[in-house]
Design a protein around this motif. Structure first.
Motif, PDB file in Angstrom:
ATOM      1  N   PRO A 108     109.359  96.068 112.181  1.00  0.00           N
ATOM      2  CA  PRO A 108     108.719  95.993 113.612  1.00  0.00           C
ATOM      3  C   PRO A 108     109.760  96.711 114.656  1.00  0.00           C
TER       4      PRO A 108
ATOM      5  N   GLU B 277     108.779  97.213 105.486  1.00  0.00           N
ATOM      6  CA  GLU B 277     108.002  97.315 107.010  1.00  0.00           C
ATOM      7  C   GLU B 277     109.225  97.017 108.020  1.00  0.00           C
TER       8      GLU B 277
ATOM      9  N   ARG C 180     105.370  99.192 114.433  1.00  0.00           N
ATOM     10  CA  ARG C 180     105.723  98.937 113.109  1.00  0.00           C
ATOM     11  C   ARG C 180     105.662  99.953 112.314  1.00  0.00           C
TER      12      ARG C 180
END
Length: 576
Positions: free
Chosen positions: A476, A474, A432
């Protein structure tokens, strides 16, 4: 009462004198000259008192009259002789008699006689020669200054310094440049025999203690004139390798002049003339001094350029990205191509930074707008700030805020776009990333199936504006996915027709690299970019940084790649 009016002579007159006598008031006009009376002077007297020399020749070419002025100018000219110096034909004549310059004009007289009118023009010609010499010296200095200022390369400059003065100033010229750093004296001279320019390096201590010539001028900073040289003195004034050449051309006189360079010891110019040339006159010595001043300016300028190039090279080497570190759980590769016109001092940079958190590492890509040394220096400082902040555990947004605060302390014209983030690899092999993108081109994400998506950011660029707030996002990264960061020099690269490479072409080419090792991926993208440019030059720095999360060895199955050309999603599945 009418009647005849009295005349003007009769009005108010109490006398019966004639009107003409009354108007003359007793003054008697002079009598007219008697043209038959002999003059009180003679033509011979006029010729004798003239400053112009007059020589009269008979029709047979024999001198029949010489006035005193001609006798002074031409002492060999006598009555009754044929004076061949003055021709019997022509209208003008110029010559030199006893170091005097004489000019004459011929005129025909009656009876076949002719006369020469001569005068001394020595003073006039000397003034003309002086004006011409002064003009020639000014032209020489102007041309020398122009040519010396046109080059900053040290060797080409010293060669030019030694060849320009011939033949205006000397038959042989040497330039001696001392160096206090290594204790050497480097002398460049143009040999009199016409062989290539020679260079000699000697110890500065030996030259410094010389009783005459370069050594004494170094110590005293005063010029030296040697009007007559022998072999022993010549050996003190010039390098040993040049003595034989100068003896071959019978070198007679030398002038040694200091060159002002603002150094601890001045450079020195040595001018040598052979026996076929005139000795150095005062005007020529002054010309040599003026020439030395221009040489000093050129040497100082060249030294500044050399020092600037050295500093630029050191800074450019410092800006070259180092090898990427080994990151557990990820594969990283990069390509960096600075614009050649900036000597490696571009504004783009990239780096991978360590963090104090286990399993987490940081990365940054930036672009300082502009080119040149100030931009390169700020680019290096920006990278240092991001690296230091990442090592201290600062989050991406905090790192960007520190960089923005630093920008407010420097040049207000500098503007920076940058992207920085942290990547954490999980035990299951996925990762991540947390990103802060400040005005930089957003990264491209390729999922394990080979589909490419672009992220969207709205944060402003780094411009040193107080109150600027930077956010974080963010993303992933499952095993098999790749994150590509790049500079605008990639997407804005234009071919010969002005067509930009563009984001869509980069997305397409990235998708075509699915399944490739990350090192091969960035290399292929660079080659596709260069193929798009063709013969067009690279006008902006190019940065490509790819982060690939590989599959673990115990992964059960590899994903099926998407069909080539199939468009990827516009957004990451999680909405990033």
């Amino acid at each position: 009462m009418t009647g005849p009016r009295p005349s003007s002579d009769e009005r108010g007159s109490n006398t019966h004198e004639p009107a003409a006598a009354r108007r003359s008031n007793g003054f008697e006009p002079p009598h007219a000259l008697d043209e038959t009376a002999p003059p009180g002077w003679s033509p011979a007297e006029v010729l004798d008192e003239s400053d112009t020399g007059v020589i009269v020749f008979t029709a047979e070419g024999t001198v029949c009259h010489v006035n005193p002025a001609a006798a002074r100018l031409l002492p060999d000219c006598a009555v009754g002789t044929a004076f061949p110096t003055l021709p019997a034909t022509g209208t003008t004549w110029r010559g030199e008699v006893d170091d005097r310059r004489v000019q004459g004009r011929r005129a025909l007289l009656s009876g076949g006689h002719y006369a020469w009118y001569v005068r001394d023009t020595t003073a006039e010609r000397r003034r003309e020669d002086a004006l011409l010499a002064e003009r020639r010296r000014k032209v020489f200095l102007a041309e020398a200054g122009r040519m010396l200022s046109a080059t900053t390369h040290p060797r080409r400059l010293t060669d030019l310094v030694t060849t320009l003065p011939a033949p205006e100033l000397a038959d042989w010229v040497a330039l001696s440049v001392p160096s206090m750093e290594d204790g050497r004296m480097r002398t460049t001279y143009a040999p009199a025999t016409g062989t290539p320019i020679a260079r000699v390096t000697t110890g500065l201590g030996t030259a410094w203690t010389a009783p005459a010539g370069v050594g004494r001028v170094l110590r005293t900073r005063r010029q030296e004139l040697h009007p007559l040289m022998d072999r022993e003195l010549l050996g003190r004034l010039v390098p040993d390798d040049a003595v034989a050449d100068l003896l071959a051309v019978d070198a007679r006189c030398a002038l040694v002049v200091p060159v002002p360079t603002d150094d601890d010891a001045p450079s020195v110019l040595t001018f040598v003339r052979s026996a076929t040339s005139e000795p150095f006159a005062e005007e020529e010595i002054a010309l040599a001094v003026d020439y030395a001043e221009r040489v000093g300016v050129a040497l100082r300028t060249s030294r500044l350029y050399v020092e600037q190039d050295r500093r630029t090279l050191l800074l450019a080497r410092a800006l070259v990205p180092g090898p990427l570190p080994e990151v557990p759980g990820a594969r990283i590769a990069a390509r960096y191509r600075p614009v050649s016109l900036t000597n490696g001092l571009g504004g783009d940079f990239y780096a991978v930074h360590p963090t104090p958190v286990d399993g987490t590492w940081a990365f940054s890509v930036g672009d300082v707008c502009g080119r040149g040394t100030p931009v390169g220096m700020f680019s290096s400082r920006s990278l240092l700030i991001l690296r230091t902040a990442a090592s201290a555990g600062c989050a991406p947004a905090h790192r960007m805020a520190l960089l923005d605060a630093e920008l407010t302390l420097g040049d207000p014209s500098l503007v920076l776009t940058a992207i920085t983030g942290d990547c954490s690899v999980h035990p299951d092999g996925s990762a991540r990333v947390r990103l802060t993108c400040a005005g930089h081109p957003p990264p491209l994400w390729m999922d394990p199936a080979g589909r490419v998506a672009a992220m969207a950011f709205t944060d402003p660029l780094v411009a040193g504006i107080p109150g600027t707030v930077f956010g974080e996002r963010e993303l992933p990264l499952p095993a098999g996915s790749t994150l590509l960061l790049y500079s605008d020099g990639v997407t804005e690269a234009r071919d010969a027709d002005g067509e930009a490479y563009g984001v869509e072409a980069l997305r397409h080419d990235l998708a075509s690299c699915a399944g490739m090792p990350v090192e091969a991926l960035v290399e292929r993208l660079e080659q596709r970019l260069l193929a798009h440019l063709g013969d067009a030059p690279v006008i902006d720095d190019v940065v490509l940084l790819a982060i690939h999360i590989p599959y673990r060895d115990d992964h059960e199955a590899l994903p099926i790649l998407a069909e080539p050309g199939r468009p990827g999603p516009d957004e990451h599945p999680d909405g990033a």
